[in-house]
Design an enzyme around this catalytic site. Structure first.
Site, PDB file in Angstrom:
ATOM      1  N   THR A  32     -57.297   6.262  18.057  1.00 52.81           N
ATOM      2  CA  THR A  32     -57.212   6.304  17.168  1.00 52.81           C
ATOM      3  C   THR A  32     -57.869   8.255  16.964  1.00 52.81           C
ATOM      4  OG1 THR A  32     -57.363   4.186  16.655  1.00 52.81           O
ATOM      5  CG2 THR A  32     -57.112   6.159  14.372  1.00 52.81           C
ATOM      6  N   TYR A  95     -46.793  -2.532  13.196  1.00 58.22           N
ATOM      7  CA  TYR A  95     -45.756  -3.409  12.621  1.00 58.22           C
ATOM      8  C   TYR A  95     -44.206  -3.898  13.200  1.00 58.22           C
ATOM      9  CZ  TYR A  95     -41.246  -1.678  11.286  1.00 58.22           C
ATOM     10  OH  TYR A  95     -39.834  -1.404  11.000  1.00 58.22           O
ATOM     11  N   TYR A 121     -58.570  -5.144  20.251  1.00 57.40           N
ATOM     12  CA  TYR A 121     -59.338  -4.198  19.064  1.00 57.40           C
ATOM     13  C   TYR A 121     -58.774  -4.304  17.912  1.00 57.40           C
ATOM     14  CZ  TYR A 121     -59.338   0.183  16.048  1.00 57.40           C
ATOM     15  OH  TYR A 121     -59.531   1.361  15.224  1.00 57.40           O
ATOM     16  N   ARG A 126     -54.317  -1.372   9.553  1.00 59.17           N
ATOM     17  CA  ARG A 126     -53.563   0.334  10.295  1.00 59.17           C
ATOM     18  C   ARG A 126     -52.799  -0.207  10.921  1.00 59.17           C
ATOM     19  NH1 ARG A 126     -56.394   5.873  10.926  1.00 59.17           N
ATOM     20  NH2 ARG A 126     -55.308   6.708  11.096  1.00 59.17           N
ATOM     21  N   LYS A 149     -63.401  -5.142  19.538  1.00 60.95           N
ATOM     22  CA  LYS A 149     -63.301  -4.350  18.645  1.00 60.95           C
ATOM     23  C   LYS A 149     -63.051  -5.016  17.587  1.00 60.95           C
ATOM     24  CE  LYS A 149     -63.223   0.220  16.834  1.00 60.95           C
ATOM     25  NZ  LYS A 149     -62.847   1.425  16.811  1.00 60.95           N
ATOM     26  N   ILE A 191     -67.886   0.808  18.753  1.00 58.84           N
ATOM     27  CA  ILE A 191     -66.861   2.029  18.571  1.00 58.84           C
ATOM     28  C   ILE A 191     -66.399   2.689  17.130  1.00 58.84           C
ATOM     29  CG2 ILE A 191     -64.634   2.721  20.112  1.00 58.84           C
ATOM     30  CD1 ILE A 191     -65.237   0.296  21.322  1.00 58.84           C
TER      31      ILE A 191
END
Length: 279
Positions: A32, A95, A121, A126, A149, A191
């Site tokens: 990101t 999404y 992850y 987000r 993560k 991370i």
């Protein structure tokens, strides 16, 4: 990025050297903070290749290869393996809001298609998608899925995932503000966003927590607390890129729809950097 939005390869290579010198244990290429969402596929693959080249085996390189399309995630993961990455980090499909069964099948398909260590992850803030510990528990049996993560900040998940997946499955924090507690509770590291600005201090804090030295970890984390907060004063990676530019490590460039850090936020981030001793 250059000011015109083109890729700044010179600064990218400088950042790799900086992190090696500062004791960073591994580098994530095209996460990101690396503006993965604004790169096209060719650029994405080139960045992974450049980071692998510049690291030259000095530290492992973990390539961000997640996508909201399973076929695209497979393609990116194959490219990362071909470029010489040591592992891949795959964000939950964003999404689409897949079901837990969809997440399981997505990750299993990528892992079976590309023989490279893969780290799940989960960052629902987000992506709009929360991968539950039970789904991680199903996936940890896939041989090359080696860790997760976990960026929810829900510390109870450390024990939940550890109990489901065992001691050999790597648990990494993806929430800087709770990383110290995450590691003290049995996590394996982080991370990090903050580590892009204060890598040495973040490394030392996590090392203290992993060693069970809660007092030292707390003392070091106190210096990082403002960075944990103010590197999100606007959407990541906006504040991080401004901070790294202030440190003389890159140019003032970012791609739309991201914008350069707004003037009213400068002093807050600068103050946090002073508290961490990076300026």
């Amino acid at each position: 990025m250059e000011a015109d939005g083109s890729l700044d390869v010179t600064s990218l290579r400088r950042l790799v050297d900086f992190h090696v010198e500062q004791g960073t244990d591994a580098i994530v290429a095209v996460g990101t903070t690396g503006e993965s969402a604004t790169l096209d596929e060719e650029e994405h693959c080139n960045v992974i290749r450049w980071v692998v080249e510049q690291s030259a085996g000095r530290v492992p390189v973990i390539a961000g290869t997640g996508a909201n399309s399973t076929t695209e995630a497979i393609s990116l993961t194959r490219a990362a393996k071909q470029a010489g990455a040591d592992a891949c980090l795959l964000v939950t499909p964003y999404y689409n809001k897949p079901t837990q069964e969809g997440l399981y099948r997505h990750y299993k398909a990528v892992a079976e298609a590309v023989d490279i260590p893969q780290i799940l992850y989960n960052v629902p803030g987000r992506t709009g998608c929360d991968m539950l510990p039970e789904t991680v528990g199903r996936l940890c049996g896939v041989p090359n899925i080696v860790g997760v993560k976990e960026a929810t900040g829900k510390l109870e998940r450390v024990k939940q995932i550890r109990d489901l997946c065992g001691a050999d499955f790597a648990l990494y924090s993806g929430d800087d503000a709770t990383t110290r507690e995450f590691c003290l509770l049995g996590g394996d590291g982080t991370i990090t966003v903050t580590g892009n600005v204060a890598p040495r201090l973040m490394h030392d804090m996590v090392a203290a927590a992993l060693a069970g030295d809660a007092a030292l970890a707390q003392a070091l984390d106190a210096k990082l607390e403002a960075l944990h907060r103010d590197l999100f004063i606007e959407s990541n990676p906006i504040p991080v890129k401004w901070a790294v530019q202030q440190m003389g490590l890159m140019k003032a460039g970012i791609r739309l729809p991201l914008t350069w850090l707004s003037d009213p936020c400068h002093e807050a981030v600068r103050s946090a950097m002073r508290q961490a001793g990076v300026i």
